[in-house]
Design an enzyme around this catalytic site. Sequence first.
Site, PDB file in Angstrom:
ATOM      1  N   CYS A 173     124.631  17.074 -24.502  1.00  0.00           N
ATOM      2  CA  CYS A 173     124.604  18.131 -23.482  1.00  0.00           C
ATOM      3  C   CYS A 173     125.750  19.132 -23.546  1.00  0.00           C
ATOM      4  O   CYS A 173     125.530  20.338 -23.670  1.00  0.00           O
ATOM      5  CB  CYS A 173     124.591  17.501 -22.096  1.00  0.00           C
ATOM      6  N   HIS A 223     127.970  21.786 -16.452  1.00  0.00           N
ATOM      7  CA  HIS A 223     128.490  21.161 -17.668  1.00  0.00           C
ATOM      8  C   HIS A 223     129.180  22.229 -18.493  1.00  0.00           C
ATOM      9  O   HIS A 223     128.815  23.402 -18.434  1.00  0.00           O
ATOM     10  CB  HIS A 223     127.364  20.513 -18.485  1.00  0.00           C
ATOM     11  N   ASN A 225     119.213  19.177 -26.219  1.00  0.00           N
ATOM     12  CA  ASN A 225     119.305  18.256 -27.359  1.00  0.00           C
ATOM     13  C   ASN A 225     117.993  17.495 -27.457  1.00  0.00           C
ATOM     14  O   ASN A 225     117.084  17.682 -26.651  1.00  0.00           O
ATOM     15  CB  ASN A 225     120.491  17.285 -27.219  1.00  0.00           C
TER      16      ASN A 225
END
Length: 553
Positions: A88, A159, A351
């Site tokens: 991630c 993130h 991903n």
Amino acid sequence: MELSMNLVIKIAIFSLLASPLVACSQVKKESSQKPNIIFIMADDLGWTDLSSPNTSLGNGSKYYETPNIDKLADQGKSFAYAYAQQNCQPTRASLITGQYATGNQNGVYNVGSLKRASKGVITAIKPHTQNNYLKEDCISMFKTLKSVGYHTAWFGKLHAIKTEEHASTYLGVDYNLALRKETNATVNGVKVKHEFFAQNDDNKGWVFNHDLLKPYAQPYDSAYIHNVLEPLKNGNDPWQLEGTPKHLTDALGDAVIDYIKDRSIKDAPFFAYIPFHAVHVSILPRPDLEAKYTSKIPQDPRHNRADYAAFVELLDQTVGRILNALEDPNGDGDTKDGIAKNTLVIFYSDNGGFMGPTDNRPLRLRKGTFYEGGIRVPLIFRYPGVIHPNTVNKTQEVHAIDFYPTLAEIAGAKLPNPKIHEVNGKSVMPVLKEETDALDDKNELFWHFPGYMDVRNMPQSVIHYRHSNNQHYKLFYRYEDESYELYNINNDISETTNLLSGSPNQEILDVALIMNNKLREWLIKNNAPTGTWTKHQEIVPYPLKDGINKYKN
């Protein structure tokens, strides 16, 4: 009478003179209108997790159902060779900066750290110490789009940045709804953490972990089910949800739709970045969708988990709601106010799929690795009137670093001064507009990992190279034992046959040598860190220029 006729002639002449000016003005206005941009990113969605054949060369799921994303693929262009980083955080860092992690770039190689070797394993290399978050002085994609008048927004997974505030303070996000999936609440005097669902806090009422989501945190009621969920139902019974807690994916969809409604009547174009938390573990879907798949007999030997299938379709239904909002922003049934024709929509995943919940076959392995199952992902672009519908590009490789320059070109923005912020990616607009099938100067992708990640990753570097006749090869170099692996992805999508094993012929050795030297040059140019040997503390060297020669007969 004569005066009247003269007046008519003058009016006619004026009309003839004026009409072209008006027409030119209208054309100029339309041609200079910047498109809105919506970037939707799934979390851990595998290459085979959509039911569309377009995004996976016909390898889509026969159990999971994604009719709305499939429709998006029918309306746009899919890329068969779309890639991300192995998990991630580094993908998001590359997306936002247009950079690889190496050297003086964004520095984010992995989630958490590069010191994630399995417990008890003795490692030969002391890993590099990475950046865990983007640098405060990075010139983000948001800032570059803002420079040409875009309003920017972030909805979803936090993130690549440390706190939600950082999205606004140094990335340039105007409407900031970056958050984590966990909701913290005090229930009956006890602090409780829950993933994905709203909670009823003793003092605050129904909440998610962000104040801007509070208006969307109320439990499902009859009006919401009738107006929002019923139109998207697909064999599920949303009325099972009445009175139950709201799912974060639905709440984020609500917020995005209200944002689209608000921005549709504004002059400035907008860029909405929507990184959903779905379908990341913990696998907690909406109960009505899980009930649907629990009663469905799997027809795909790879896919049979009802909870994961339900999570995938929850994501799909929310994407469908966003697409519908572009067609009819105020939801009154009249599409005259629609903005879909002037909106670029991108769908992508951060991903490959996480094995256990799903299965990435025919791709090898899973999230966390540099094999195809870990880094190859679905990718769709839709831009009516610019991108031809229902098309698939089977040649051009696209990576997370390429979105930044692509969106900058579409928006008419200049890339940052490379001395201050170098963008590693390249715009794929010529491919989107079908001026070419592939860019001659963009036939290489790189991955570099100077550390460890449990059993999935170790110190290594990888190059994906499109050779003559559009043959896609991948070369792996492992630092601990100086070994190589080479695969032809066209002929061996599952990466089962290492072409350097046994007695490789000269043609294979020549390809491997080209790739090895390109990889070595890239590592040197970017000052890629390799860590140090644990025994004698010396810097681990790059692959040798003639390293492939050891495979000669």
